[in-house]
Design an enzyme around this catalytic site. Structure first.
Site, PDB file in Angstrom:
ATOM      1  N   ASP A  67      45.420  23.005  83.087  1.00  0.00           N
ATOM      2  CA  ASP A  67      46.417  23.662  82.249  1.00  0.00           C
ATOM      3  C   ASP A  67      45.853  24.224  80.949  1.00  0.00           C
ATOM      4  O   ASP A  67      44.710  23.945  80.565  1.00  0.00           O
ATOM      5  CB  ASP A  67      47.576  22.700  81.948  1.00  0.00           C
ATOM      6  CG  ASP A  67      47.118  21.255  81.735  1.00  0.00           C
ATOM      7  OD1 ASP A  67      45.965  21.059  81.336  1.00  0.00           O
ATOM      8  OD2 ASP A  67      47.909  20.341  81.983  1.00  0.00           O
ATOM      9  N   ASN A 136      56.032  10.407  80.902  1.00  0.00           N
ATOM     10  CA  ASN A 136      57.215  10.751  81.707  1.00  0.00           C
ATOM     11  C   ASN A 136      56.842  11.092  83.148  1.00  0.00           C
ATOM     12  O   ASN A 136      57.631  11.673  83.884  1.00  0.00           O
ATOM     13  CB  ASN A 136      57.979  11.920  81.062  1.00  0.00           C
ATOM     14  CG  ASN A 136      57.124  13.181  80.951  1.00  0.00           C
ATOM     15  OD1 ASN A 136      56.006  13.233  81.472  1.00  0.00           O
ATOM     16  ND2 ASN A 136      57.638  14.199  80.294  1.00  0.00           N
ATOM     17  N   GLU A 143      56.331  18.969  84.266  1.00  0.00           N
ATOM     18  CA  GLU A 143      57.253  18.037  83.654  1.00  0.00           C
ATOM     19  C   GLU A 143      58.317  17.599  84.665  1.00  0.00           C
ATOM     20  O   GLU A 143      58.485  18.236  85.719  1.00  0.00           O
ATOM     21  CB  GLU A 143      57.923  18.730  82.457  1.00  0.00           C
ATOM     22  CG  GLU A 143      56.945  19.148  81.352  1.00  0.00           C
ATOM     23  CD  GLU A 143      56.506  17.993  80.459  1.00  0.00           C
ATOM     24  OE1 GLU A 143      56.465  16.836  80.928  1.00  0.00           O
ATOM     25  OE2 GLU A 143      56.195  18.248  79.291  1.00  0.00           O
TER      26      GLU A 143
END
Ligand code: F6R
Length: 260
Positions: A67, A136, A143
């Protein structure tokens, strides 16, 4: 899925490094997927040390990073390109044209994402993808809620990820709100996945990744479906997994590795 339990961050880094070095030594044109963040820093230090000892050359290696932030160019000290140069690429003999990161300042973002995918294909696919895990459950910058079928794409970063990464910036406001990330389907196509996890802070995320039902709300659960995942985790990161681990009933095996 195989879990290698190690004592601490240092052991995790050295063992991951020896796996990558062995792969690079045994293959003419290895393709390695790389991550940024705190987790792989020790791995990169160890790879540099192996290179300096003359144990390995990266001349034939092609890399694809997971990323990059949108809006930061590669000379920006908080971009992932800068991180990679500083932590690894500037210190080894990898040819620049064999290094790939998504372009955070592209004017043709969609086209660049498509090209990133085809460049991975042209290189023959990723042999080993190094991953860290977000609190998370994110992998790359995928995400919670990202489709398991996603390909390289632009993502909105969650508040918790921006907060966690604000340590690299002078203020939270400076953390970009978007990034480009390899997709989950892209990551899952890697022939082998090496997930590194260290520290108590990650214990809950690691537990969920390997024990929770598959859910796009916790992206790392998808790794349960990959046929070749090795997790190298230290004692603190494994603390929650070990509380309820039953060898005869588990879908994974935990192997303890002690360094000489
Ligand atoms: C980094 C990346 C992220 C990190 C994750 C954990 O390229 O893709 O998924 O691996 O946010 O970050 P650290 O290692 O800083 O805890």
């Amino acid at each position: 899925m195989q879990i290698i339990k190690v004592k601490n961050y240092e052991e995790m880094s050295v063992i991951a490094s020896s796996m990558l070095v062995e792969h690079v030594q045994q293959n003419e044109s290895p393709v390695i997927g790389l991550a940024t963040g705190s987790t792989p820093e020790g791995l990169y230090r160890s790879l540099i040390a192996e290179y300096r000892k003359g144990a390995v050359s990266f001349q034939g290696v092609t890399t694809f990073n997971l990323d990059e932030y949108v809006g930061l160019n590669k000379d920006d000290a908080t971009s992932y390109q800068f991180y990679m140069n500083q932590k690894l690429f500037d210190h080894i003999d990898i040819p620049e044209e064999q290094i790939h990161l998504p372009n955070g300042v592209s004017e043709e973002l969609q086209q660049d994402c498509t090209d990133y995918e085809s460049n991975i294909q042209k290189a023959g696919g990723i042999d080993i993808q190094v991953l860290g895990i977000g609190l998370n459950g994110h992998i790359g910058f995928n995400e919670p809620g990202t489709s398991f079928l996603s390909r390289t794409h632009a993502v909105e970063l969650t508040a918790s990820t921006r907060e966690a990464n604000s340590r690299y910036f002078s203020s939270l406001a400076e953390v970009p709100t978007q990034a480009i990330s390899m997709g989950i389907a892209t990551i899952m196509e890697s022939k082998k996945i090496l997930l590194l996890v260290s520290g108590e802070e990650k214990a809950e995320a690691l537990y969920q990744a390997i024990n929770s039902p598959l859910s796009e709300e916790f992206p790392a659960t998808i790794l349960q479906l990959h046929p070749e995942v090795t997790i190298i985790a230290d004692e603190l990161a494994l603390s929650k997994v070990l509380e309820s681990y039953d060898e005869s009933e588990s879908a994974f095996e935990i192997k303890e590795l002690q360094m000489k």
